[in-house]
Motif scaffolding. Structure first.
Motif: not given
Length: 397
Positions: A282-292, A310-315, A345-351
């Motif tokens: 699942a970690l290999a499949a993911a594009n973005i990781f989120v911990v809210p 993975l690029p992470c969005v965390i609080t 922001a991540y989805l707009q520029n995945l690279k």
């Protein structure tokens, strides 16, 4: 050195602390310390199917389970209490994990009685959100019972620099030790194929995947993630959310309602708890990781996401400002709109997001491996034991 580690429960349903205790025990045991773990057979609504009151030998540590009675989550255990008073003097140091759970207290009392040094690790339970959650049963208990145990400890381990600062404000005068959690690099150097995950959850194939990996619990911020993901999906309809975690308290129906109310439930896959190869896939499949999350001690989930590049969005509740300083994650206020902005922001520029993930992996591999954490832990153990020996020697002179 002989060390006793105590945690009220090790069942998988209790999340990160259970995992990190085992991994820390393995790491310090591999460096030559004798490590024993004692705990109960608790595992949510179903007890662990393990032998009780006998040692089970693992590669680098031993573990022994005891029966318990559950009373408003405090896990009373008379057999473990007796054992502690009979055996803590067999150890150079005792290391307890968690608070607001009964088994921690007899460990502290037995150590005080037998003059054995002990360290307490609250695992984020002294964070403001954690103290406020179910405060009706915590405030009196903390002031009367838990705080004196902390005050008499030879050290209180903080997992994060922000936690270190906040605990000082509670008036705890015991020495504070800053030692975070870690990961094993070998688990993340080569992740398994994403195809393993896709084959089990085919609706995720050919999607831009956002992964949440954690317990289904109010403190994890899924009520914030639902509107945040809905905003992101409105702009990026190919995005798909994976909610991977176990529901221990019957909270999942409420979580599904959050996503239903924001009209994005059909774009969410609830996998239940993922373990082993499936989790790493699942970690290999993911594009973005989120911990809210509203509150964390020092999240194992965050470390795993970052170690997977993975690029992470965390609080800010995740207590990891070092990640932001290194440009290794997007850290936002505990707010649905801020979480949405970071996802977008991540989805707009995945690279560009992938470059953040590479920095995240570097940060974790350089600073947050169990090899490094074990070394730091052992240095603190040795210092505490040496201080006790020096004190005993001065009294004899």
């Amino acid at each position: 050195m002989k060390v006793l580690m105590l945690i009220p429960a090790l069942g998988n349903v209790y999340g990160g602390p259970s995992k990190c205790i085992i991994e820390l025990a393995e790491a310090i045991g591999s460096k030559g310390l004798e490590v024993d773990i004692v705990t109960t057979n608790a595992n949510g609504n179903v007890n662990l199917d393990v032998p009780l009151n006998i040692w089970i030998q693992e590669q680098h540590y031993r573990i022994q389970y005891f029966h318990y009675l559950n009373f408003i989550d405090y896990k009373f255990t008379w057999s473990l209490t007796q054992w502690l008073f009979q055996h803590v003097q067999d150890y150079d140091l005792v290391h307890t994990n968690a608070i607001f759970s009964y088994p921690i207290l007899p460990a502290a009392w037995a150590c005080q009685f037998h003059q054995v040094p002990y360290i307490m690790t609250p695992h984020g339970m002294l964070e403001p959100w954690a103290l406020a959650y179910k405060a009706w049963k915590k405030n009196f208990y903390f002031s009367l019972i838990e705080k004196p145990a902390l005050q008499n400890a030879s050290g209180v381990q903080m997992l994060a620099s922000t936690e270190f600062q906040r605990v000082q404000e509670l008036g705890i005068n015991a020495p504070l030790l800053l030692i975070p959690n870690g990961i094993h690099t070998h688990d993340f150097e080569k992740l398994p194929s994403a195809e393993i995950f896709y084959s089990q959850f085919p609706e995720t194939r050919n999607k831009t995947l956002i992964l949440f990996l954690g317990r289904i619990d109010p403190k994890k911020g899924l009520d914030l993630l639902a509107p945040a993901f809905a905003q992101a999906r409105n702009l990026f309809p190919n995005s798909h959310l994976i909610v991977a975690g176990q529901d221990n308290i019957g909270y999942l129906p409420q979580v599904k309602e959050y996503f239903s109310n924001t009209s994005c439930l059909e774009a969410v896959t609830f996998t239940g708890m993922l373990t082993g190869e499936t989790k790493y896939s699942a970690l290999a499949a993911a594009n973005i990781f989120v911990v809210p999350s509203y509150s964390e001690g020092f999240s194992m989930s965050v470390l795993e996401g970052m170690a997977s590049a993975l690029p992470c969005v965390i609080t800010t509740g995740c207590n990891f400002p070092e990640a932001e300083a290194a440009g290794a994650a997007s850290i936002v206020d505990i707010n649905a709109s801020k979480i949405a902005d970071a996802l977008i922001a991540y989805l707009q520029n995945l690279k560009q997001a992938q470059e953040t993930g590479i920095r995240a992996r570097q940060l974790v591999f350089q600073n947050y491996t169990w090899e490094k954490i074990a070394d730091k832990t052992i240095i603190n153990y040795q210092r505490i034991v040496r201080k006790k020996s020096q004190k005993a020697y001065s009294l004899l002179r």
